[in-house]
Scaffold this active site. Structure first.
Site, short mmCIF file in Angstrom:
data_model
loop_
_atom_site.label_atom_id
_atom_site.label_comp_id
_atom_site.label_asym_id
_atom_site.label_seq_id
_atom_site.Cartn_x
_atom_site.Cartn_y
_atom_site.Cartn_z
N SER A 417 33.25 43.24 36.02
CA SER A 417 34.12 42.81 37.11
C SER A 417 33.60 43.29 38.46
O SER A 417 34.10 42.87 39.50
CB SER A 417 35.53 43.33 36.88
OG SER A 417 35.51 44.71 36.62
N HIS A 438 32.95 36.29 34.47
CA HIS A 438 34.01 37.27 34.65
C HIS A 438 35.37 36.64 34.31
O HIS A 438 35.91 35.87 35.10
CB HIS A 438 33.99 37.79 36.10
CG HIS A 438 35.07 38.78 36.38
ND1 HIS A 438 35.64 38.93 37.62
CD2 HIS A 438 35.69 39.67 35.57
CE1 HIS A 438 36.56 39.87 37.55
NE2 HIS A 438 36.61 40.32 36.32
N GLU A 450 35.19 33.62 36.96
CA GLU A 450 34.17 33.68 38.01
C GLU A 450 32.80 33.55 37.34
O GLU A 450 32.48 34.32 36.42
CB GLU A 450 34.25 35.01 38.78
CG GLU A 450 35.36 35.05 39.80
CD GLU A 450 35.45 36.38 40.53
OE1 GLU A 450 35.86 36.38 41.70
OE2 GLU A 450 35.12 37.43 39.94
N ASN A 488 37.90 40.54 43.07
CA ASN A 488 38.15 41.98 43.13
C ASN A 488 37.73 42.57 44.46
O ASN A 488 38.32 43.54 44.93
CB ASN A 488 37.44 42.69 41.98
CG ASN A 488 38.24 42.57 40.69
OD1 ASN A 488 39.42 42.20 40.73
ND2 ASN A 488 37.62 42.86 39.56
#
Ligand code: 3H9
Length: 686
Positions: A417, A438, A450, A488
């Site tokens: 991540s 991800h 992702e 993130n």
């Protein structure tokens, strides 16, 4: 009935015996745009006036009947001469010919509404019908809200329109929406209806479809329906208007309901939530277009491997199994395998209980996941997704082993991540075949994926990642390789701002309540932090050597006290197994006192009486700023991609269009460095 001057988007064919076939042919989905409707209306008028025509059969080319009105048209209001799908349907309604809708593919929105205006509807088994307008912040505006309740009862019609889901042809037949599911050629089947009597749905009365409620049935059902949908200002704008339109179908003659529907539809077309949702619709369809990516065929993924049977690895394996791709999980710990098996069978059993899968299918899929301990078992797989502990040395070790164990053309993906994909790829001799995939927890539920492109990721690997995302029924967003990728990276900025507000004396409970209930996020920032684990935030900010969230190291302090979030029963909030199965955040005065004390020691000025609007602005602005930076740096391809990441991965309310759209169109602040062209109306406190 001649074929001369055949218009471009609509084709006519004389089928003999007085039957005129009209084929909608406007790729990709035969949308009933202004131009197509402009061709169709005069054709229908001519057919109505032609004594040789007894029956008109509508069908569609390109594998669809029609995807509905052209969503692009909604930003250009019709002028006096413009023909819309409503004009088409009015022409059909007035005509005394027999109309048959015959489709081999989906009939959605205005396309389905056209079919409802016909006297008979026939479809092949693979076809679907639906009124998905609600997903665009609209209501069916071409008679759907008036005809469907008259056809199947107001209650069922309302449920179908509120969900906006598609219905398979056999189910539509059972509901009485279709007259026939054709096993052979649908046009041949349609010809059997030639000259049959007219059956205008508009002449029927709309039954409520709810028994034993007596005189007060309609007001009761309508009031209940309004109670069941979100408030107008928080995602329910279209739903309330839709209920009003269906009420009109029950209470008013057809013509007045038809007029009421138009007024409500126009209010929605001009509304901000609908503009936001239309942006989301198109942004989602842009995702697979990667500028400059050479066209290559994706590798076909027939089998997969997953490294690690933790919650994430198991969730990923379930996603593959659900898509019909057998998967081998490599896990050495018996206990982890046991837990993983429980999760797999629990998930598939749940799908059976919910009626999503048959017992047989569920069993087949659950058993398509196998467990092994040795990497050598992955020799034949087409892709491996690594889901081990978030540590660079651990991941590099795994990739080196995978490089040795798998066939040379296999794709190696990391579910990291935050970590650097290029460094992970450097542990292999095939960096061109390495990328990030991800998934978001829980992997089998969250839609976002992702697809992270390293500097050496080959066009074919990237193309395969995007195609695989579609096959796994994920919303796949391409991201460049940067700390935290798109989602993130932005999350840290957002959480930091929420923590700063708390340091200034606003309680975490109030911040979460405003962000959730007033703005519409699925969860507030502190509940999200507690769910992800405060130790995870701490670990990531330490391992990045980066700045902690906020100024007073509150997260580190809470972790020191063993308050790791939901998993330890306490984080920013308390959790009690007896309350909401231990998932409901309970405000904790102790944490508020701790924050106040630390803020005092650090000399942070207090400003607890901020407005709700300021809380929203303070939390959303860093999202827009960091999103803009990601677009500028090429990590995100477009502002719309950033919006999709936050809507599907972090619960950003879709009716606000995503953080970038919101900044530009609703909040009126231009992100720092600016990708937004909107007027800048700086917020006083922001
Ligand atoms: C309506 O009907 C209002 C009426 O009630 C009242 C009017 C007065 N318009 O999704 P895909 C394009 S509102 C314009 O990748 P799939 C899409 O942008 C409408 N364009 O394919 C894409 O273009 P591009 C109610 C549309 O096979 C291409 O088609 N209808 C429309 O996975 C392929 O799309 C809906 O809400 C449209 N209506 O799925 C249906 N539809 O290639 C919305 C598609 O340039 N559409 N495009 O990127 C869908 O749900 C899916 O697109 C569909 C196909 C299931 C049709």
């Amino acid at each position: 009935m001649s074929n001369s001057n055949t218009p471009q988007r609509v084709k006519t064919t004389d089928l003999g015996d007085g039957v005129l076939l009209i084929t909608l042919d406007s790729p990709p989905v035969n949308a009933l745009g202004y131009a197509l409707c402009g061709e169709l209306v005069p054709l229908l008028e001519a057919a109505a006036a032609d004594p040789a025509v007894t029956t008109v059969v509508f069908t569609g080319a390109n594998g669809f009947f029609s995807g509905g009105a052209d969503v692009n048209d909604f930003s250009t209001p019709p002028t006096g001469d413009t023909k819309t799908v409503r004009d088409v349907i009015e022409t059909v309604e007035k005509s005394d010919k027999t109309f048959v809708a015959a489709f081999d593919g989906s009939a959605l929105g205005g396309g389905f509404e056209l079919a409802l205006a016909c006297d008979y509807r026939i479809a092949t088994a693979k076809s679907r019908v639906g009124l998905p307008e609600i997903k665009l912040g609209l209501l069916p505006g071409a008679g759907g809200t008036q005809r469907l309740p008259r056809l199947i009862g107001a209650n069922d019609a309302l449920q179908m329109m509120l969900k906006g889901d598609m219905m398979k042809a056999p189910d539509a037949l059972a509901k009485g929406i279709l007259d026939e599911v054709a096993s052979g050629d649908v046009i041949e089947a349609a010809k059997k209806y030639a000259g049959k009597p007219k059956r205008r749905i508009s002449e029927k009365k709309a039954e409520l479809g709810v028994a034993n409620l007596g005189l007060f049935a309609t007001p009761f059902v309508v009031a209940q329906a309004h109670m069941m949908v979100p408030p107008e200002e928080n995602g329910g704008f279209a739903a309330h208007k839709l209920i009003d339109a269906v009420q009109a179908a029950i209470e008013l003659p057809f013509e007045r309901g038809w007029a009421r529907e138009l007024r409500l539809f126009m209010e929605l077309v001009q509304s901000t939530p609908s503009a936001a949702l239309r942006h989301v619709f198109f942004a989602e369809r842009e995702l697979s277009k990667v500028p400059g990516l050479p066209k290559t065929e994706p590798i076909e993924i027939k089998t997969a491997g997953v490294i690690g049977a933790g919650t994430m690895g198991t969730g990923i394996a379930i996603v593959f199994a659900e898509a019909g791709i057998p998967v081998t999980i490599i896990e050495t710990k018996d206990e982890a395998v046991e837990k993983s098996r429980e999760m797999i069978f629990g998930t598939f059993k749940y799908n059976v209980d919910k009626g999503r899968l048959t017992q047989e299918d569920a069993w087949k899929r659950a058993n398509s996941i196998s467990f092994e301990t040795d990497y050598a078992e992955l020799g034949d797989v087409d892709i491996v997704v690594e889901a081990v502990f978030e540590s660079m040395p651990v991941k590099k070790d795994v990739f080196a082993k995978l490089d040795a164990a798998t066939k040379p053309e296999a794709i190696l993906a990391s579910n990291t991540s935050t970590l650097d994909i290029d460094e992970i790829a450097s542990a292999t001799k095939r960096p061109g075949n390495v990328l990030g995939l991800h998934f978001f927890a829980p992997a089998n539920i969250m839609k976002l994926l992702e697809v992270v492109r390293g500097k050496e990721t080959s066009p074919q690997t990237l193309t395969t990642g995007i195609a695989l995302g579609k096959k796994l029924r994920k919303v796949a967003v391409v991201s460049g390789n940067a700390f935290g990728f798109i989602g993130n990276r932005m999350l840290f900025e957002y959480e930091a701002q929420a923590v700063q507000l708390a340091e200034e004396g606003v309680s975490p409970a109030r911040i979460d309540q405003v962000i959730k209930e007033k703005f519409g996020f699925a969860m507030g920032p502190f509940a999200v932090a507690d769910l992800s684990g405060l130790d995870v935030y701490n670990f990531i900010s330490q391992s990045q050597g980066g700045s902690p969230l906020g100024r007073i190291l509150i997260i580190a302090k809470l972790v020191e006290q063993g308050r790791l979030g939901q998993k330890s029963g306490a984080g920013f909030f308390k959790y009690d197994k007896a309350v909401g199965k231990g998932r409901q955040a309970i405000p904790d005065p102790e944490v508020e006192q701790l924050i106040a004390q630390l803020a005092k020691e650090a000399g942070i000025p207090q400003n607890p009486n901020v407005s709700d609007e300021e809380i929203i602005a303070r939390c959303t602005r860093p999202l827009a700023d960091s999103g803009a930076e990601l677009v500028r740096n090429g990590i995100a391809l477009r502002p719309g991609d950033v919006d999709i990441v936050w809507i599907y991965g972090y619960g950003f309310p879709p009716h606000h269009g995503g953080p970038m759209w919101y900044a530009e169109n609703e909040a009126h602040y231009t992100p720092k460095g600016g990708t937004a062209a909107a007027e800048t109306k700086e917020l006083t406190h922001a």
